[in-house]
Design an enzyme around this catalytic site. Structure first.
Site, PDB file in Angstrom:
ATOM      1  N   THR A 277      18.135  16.412 -28.526  1.00 18.78           N
ATOM      2  CA  THR A 277      18.688  16.678 -27.401  1.00 18.78           C
ATOM      3  C   THR A 277      19.091  18.093 -27.505  1.00 18.78           C
ATOM      4  OG1 THR A 277      19.189  14.697 -26.560  1.00 18.78           O
ATOM      5  CG2 THR A 277      20.585  16.500 -25.879  1.00 18.78           C
TER       6      THR A 277
ATOM      7  N   VAL B  97      17.569   5.424 -19.513  1.00 22.13           N
ATOM      8  CA  VAL B  97      18.406   6.585 -19.312  1.00 22.13           C
ATOM      9  C   VAL B  97      19.291   6.782 -20.368  1.00 22.13           C
ATOM     10  CG1 VAL B  97      19.627   8.032 -17.609  1.00 22.13           C
ATOM     11  CG2 VAL B  97      17.790   6.935 -16.794  1.00 22.13           C
ATOM     12  N   GLY B  98      19.512   7.887 -21.055  1.00 22.55           N
ATOM     13  CA  GLY B  98      20.472   7.960 -21.934  1.00 22.55           C
ATOM     14  C   GLY B  98      21.743   8.473 -21.482  1.00 22.55           C
TER      15      GLY B  98
ATOM     16  N   GLY C 158      22.876  12.400 -29.573  1.00 20.71           N
ATOM     17  CA  GLY C 158      22.815  11.350 -30.590  1.00 20.71           C
ATOM     18  C   GLY C 158      22.389  10.014 -29.892  1.00 20.71           C
ATOM     19  N   THR C 159      22.756   8.687 -30.445  1.00 22.11           N
ATOM     20  CA  THR C 159      22.172   7.700 -30.015  1.00 22.11           C
ATOM     21  C   THR C 159      23.005   7.330 -28.874  1.00 22.11           C
ATOM     22  OG1 THR C 159      24.143   6.748 -31.556  1.00 22.11           O
ATOM     23  CG2 THR C 159      21.898   6.623 -32.193  1.00 22.11           C
TER      24      THR C 159
HETATM   25  N1  ASP Z   1      21.362  11.303 -26.591  1.00 16.50           N
HETATM   26  C1  ASP Z   1      19.949  11.435 -26.297  1.00 16.50           C
HETATM   27  C2  ASP Z   1      19.627  10.248 -25.878  1.00 16.50           C
HETATM   28  O1  ASP Z   1      20.005   9.087 -26.119  1.00 16.50           O
HETATM   29  C3  ASP Z   1      19.117  11.672 -27.387  1.00 16.50           C
HETATM   30  C4  ASP Z   1      19.350  12.850 -28.177  1.00 16.50           C
HETATM   31  O2  ASP Z   1      20.291  13.226 -28.586  1.00 16.50           O
HETATM   32  O3  ASP Z   1      18.326  13.355 -28.948  1.00 16.50           O
HETATM   33  O4  ASP Z   1      18.702  10.405 -24.792  1.00 16.50           O
END
Ligand code: ASP
Length: 338
Positions: A198, A227-228, A250-251
């Site tokens: 991201t 959706v993140g 992140g996750t």
């Molecule tokens: N945080 C983003 C998501 O979960 C992924 C990332 O940080 O690359 O969609």
């Protein structure tokens, strides 16, 4: 709290291009240089905009625009693939001065999702639009639309292939977090199979205003419709002039569950924590407690910057008006201190 006046505010922008596992040994020097160059190419114009008296909102929008266009990062062109070999992009922007925010989720045809997020903020009464509705708004406002394969790169397709293979292995291993195989001959500094790519930016402008923006292709092999945290205000993106501006990577599921970005502001507002203390607590304690991995960039109302991550590296950079650009990848890389 100290009064902040335009005369004692030194504008600053901080950006990230994702956090992940370090593979410094396997990282060719020219690959590392490519990431530093890419970050510098973003920081320079954004710092110049701030130096001319531009707003934090415009600076983070510009930085994320440029990061979306760079295929090294998982946002816009170069976004990862979903399980169905499609792209679904999420983005958000927040203005700390007004606490207005805009976001889009699961969009597949908007060239620069962060512009669509800003359009939601500026042209609707809503905060988050998803899918076809978000794309219709973008089209109506004349934002550039592209065919979904604009976002595809061979590199990301190969990543999906590996993730699909690893998925089967993971299912055989009592639901452990998705663990990817090492790519053969991988050269990017952060292991592409274990990196959250991201992009995001936070800024403080000469007027004392804060802003944050984040954009992502999400996680490789995610389910369609997932959706993140990035477009969820308070989870992956937040800005409030009273405290700080934050953009996470992140996750995403764990960042949502601890409301990571907002929690930093809350710790500052309610507990009197400094930016550094609040950001460390969230990234090094709250997130790891539920298995959350990643990092964030943050700037507070006084211009202090925090860039914590609990992975081995994070593509990151800071630019203060009147100072040299600073970029870093690995934990022990020298980087700007507040
Ligand atoms: N945080 C983003 C998501 O979960 C992924 C990332 O940080 O690359 O969609």
């Amino acid at each position: 709290m100290h009064p902040v006046t335009p005369s004692n505010v030194r504008p600053v922008i901080a950006v990230h291009g994702g956090a992940g596992t370090m593979s410094r040994e396997g990282a060719a020097a020219e690959q590392q240089a490519a990431y530093h160059d890419a970050l510098r190419a973003v920081l320079g114009p954004a710092r110049d905009l701030l130096a001319r008296g531009g707003t934090a909102l415009d600076a983070v929008s510009l930085a994320v625009d440029l990061l979306e266009d760079c295929p090294l990062f998982n946002a816009g062109h170069g976004a990862v693939f979903t399980h169905d070999e499609t792209h679904e992009l999420d983005a958000a922007v927040m203005d700390g001065a007004t606490r207005k925010a805009g976001a889009v989720g699961c969009v597949a045809r908007i060239k620069r999702p962060v512009r669509a997020a800003r359009a939601v903020m500026e042209h609707t009464d809503h905060v988050l639009l998803v899918g076809a509705g978000a794309e219709a708004l973008a089209e109506r406002l004349g934002l550039e639309l592209v065919s979904p394969d604009y976002f595809s790169t061979d590199h990301r397709r190969e990543q999906l292939r590996r993730a699909l293979a690893a998925d089967k292995a993971v299912l055989d291993h009592d639901g452990a977090a998705l663990v990817f195989r090492q790519p053969s001959g991988a050269t990017p500094p952060l292991d592409e199979q274990r990196k959250f790519g991201t992009v995001g930016a936070v800024a403080l402008d000469v007027h004392g205003n804060l802003a944050a923006a984040t954009s992502t292709g999400g996680m490789t092999n995610k389910r369609p419709g997932r959706v993140g945290d990035s477009p969820l205000i308070g989870a992956g993106t937040y800005a409030d002039n009273a405290t700080a501006a934050i953009s996470c990577t992140g996750t995403g599921e764990m960042f949502i569950r601890v409301l990571a970005a907002y929690d930093i502001c809350a710790r500052m507002a309610y507990a009197g924590a400094t930016l550094e203390q609040a950001a460390e607590a969230v990234v090094m304690q709250a997130l790891p407690a539920i298995g959350g991995r990643g990092g964030l960039v943050a700037v507070d109302r006084l211009g202090n910057v925090a860039l914590p991550f609990n992975t081995e590296g994070m593509y990151r950079g800071v630019a203060r008006v009147g100072e040299a650009l600073q970029t870093a990848i690995f934990r022990d890389d020298p980087v700007a201190r507040p």
